[in-house]
Design an enzyme around this catalytic site. Structure first.
Site, PDB file in Angstrom:
ATOM      1  N   GLU A  43       0.873  -1.263  -0.126  1.00 36.12           N
ATOM      2  CA  GLU A  43       0.126  -0.127   0.025  1.00 36.12           C
ATOM      3  C   GLU A  43       0.998   1.245   0.052  1.00 36.12           C
ATOM      4  O   GLU A  43       1.847   1.251   0.830  1.00 36.12           O
ATOM      5  CB  GLU A  43      -0.809   0.046   1.140  1.00 36.12           C
ATOM      6  N   ALA A  87       7.475  25.297   2.864  1.00 31.67           N
ATOM      7  CA  ALA A  87       7.304  24.156   2.051  1.00 31.67           C
ATOM      8  C   ALA A  87       5.775  24.158   1.470  1.00 31.67           C
ATOM      9  O   ALA A  87       4.854  24.745   2.168  1.00 31.67           O
ATOM     10  CB  ALA A  87       7.506  22.743   2.704  1.00 31.67           C
ATOM     11  N   GLU A 103       5.153  29.646  -1.952  1.00 31.95           N
ATOM     12  CA  GLU A 103       4.893  29.297  -0.454  1.00 31.95           C
ATOM     13  C   GLU A 103       5.599  30.287   0.499  1.00 31.95           C
ATOM     14  O   GLU A 103       5.417  30.674   1.721  1.00 31.95           O
ATOM     15  CB  GLU A 103       5.289  27.809  -0.250  1.00 31.95           C
ATOM     16  N   SER A 124      10.001   9.014   1.928  1.00 27.96           N
ATOM     17  CA  SER A 124      10.107   7.825   2.510  1.00 27.96           C
ATOM     18  C   SER A 124       9.552   6.621   1.548  1.00 27.96           C
ATOM     19  O   SER A 124       8.359   6.352   1.766  1.00 27.96           O
ATOM     20  CB  SER A 124       9.159   7.773   3.792  1.00 27.96           C
ATOM     21  N   GLU A 153      -6.927  26.895   3.913  1.00 29.51           N
ATOM     22  CA  GLU A 153      -6.042  25.641   4.140  1.00 29.51           C
ATOM     23  C   GLU A 153      -5.821  25.498   5.473  1.00 29.51           C
ATOM     24  O   GLU A 153      -5.133  24.406   5.905  1.00 29.51           O
ATOM     25  CB  GLU A 153      -4.590  25.985   3.504  1.00 29.51           C
TER      26      GLU A 153
END
Length: 198
Positions: A43, A87, A103, A124, A153
């Site tokens: 997954e 970021a 940003e 990752s 946001e």
């Protein structure tokens, strides 16, 4: 050395589609013996690409860090309010450098004319396809500070100007404990003496 041609995706299935997406893949890949693996299932969190900016004031030898709440850090020994680089996520068709500049304005009120690419890395790869492009820009931190972010946001971002040496000590002590910020500050520590061309 193997490459992506040595992987066969046998099936893919979307498990969840919301703000993020999670897909389940059935695949097999070449083994170091030259044989093929048995089919395996994985997954993956499909987050896409992100861009981050290390805002550095060369004259004052200081960095600009942003502080915000991160639910994923609830188990942190420090706090779920993390000190981070500026970021954001890269939407389809967007350029990473332009996202870093946008940003910087949204999160810290910084207008960035030029920035320099530092590096790109997989966040990752055992569980997500996300990659991050990291940039650095020279800024004037004289009047930098305050609270920023986009209401739509749910952002509540506090801006800090921190001496480079202090920020790096926070990396060493574990006060800064998120990958992009650690990598960016380590890159700066390795390169600032060479007279950064920013």
């Amino acid at each position: 050395m193997y490459d992506k041609n040595d992987v066969q995706v046998l099936n893919s299935e979307t498990l969840y589609q919301g703000f993020f997406k999670c897909n389940k893949f059935t695949l097999k890949h070449k083994l170091f013996s030259g044989e093929w693996s048995k089919p395996i299932q994985r997954e993956f969190f499909e987050r896409g690409k992100a861009a981050a900016l290390l805002a550095y004031d060369k004259e004052k030898d200081s960095v600009i860090l942003v502080e915000q709440f991160r639910f994923g850090a609830m188990e942190s020994k420090q706090s779920p309010w993390l000190l981070e680089l500026i970021a954001g996520m890269i939407d389809k068709g967007e350029d990473a450098e332009e996202v870093a500049k946008r940003e910087a304005f949204e999160e810290a009120g910084l207008v960035i004319e030029e920035c320099q690419f530092m590096l790109s890395y997989f966040v990752s790869p055992g569980g997500t396809t996300e990659t991050l492009d990291l940039f650095i820009a020279n800024v004037d931190s004289t009047n930098v500070g305050g609270v920023f972010g986009l209401d739509e946001e749910g952002e509540d971002i506090r801006v800090h100007v921190v001496p480079r040496e202090q920020a790096y000590q926070w990396v060493k002590s574990g006060k800064i404990d998120n990958a992009a910020t650690i990598i960016g500050l380590q890159w700066l520590e390795l390169n600032y003496k060479q007279g950064l061309n920013i």
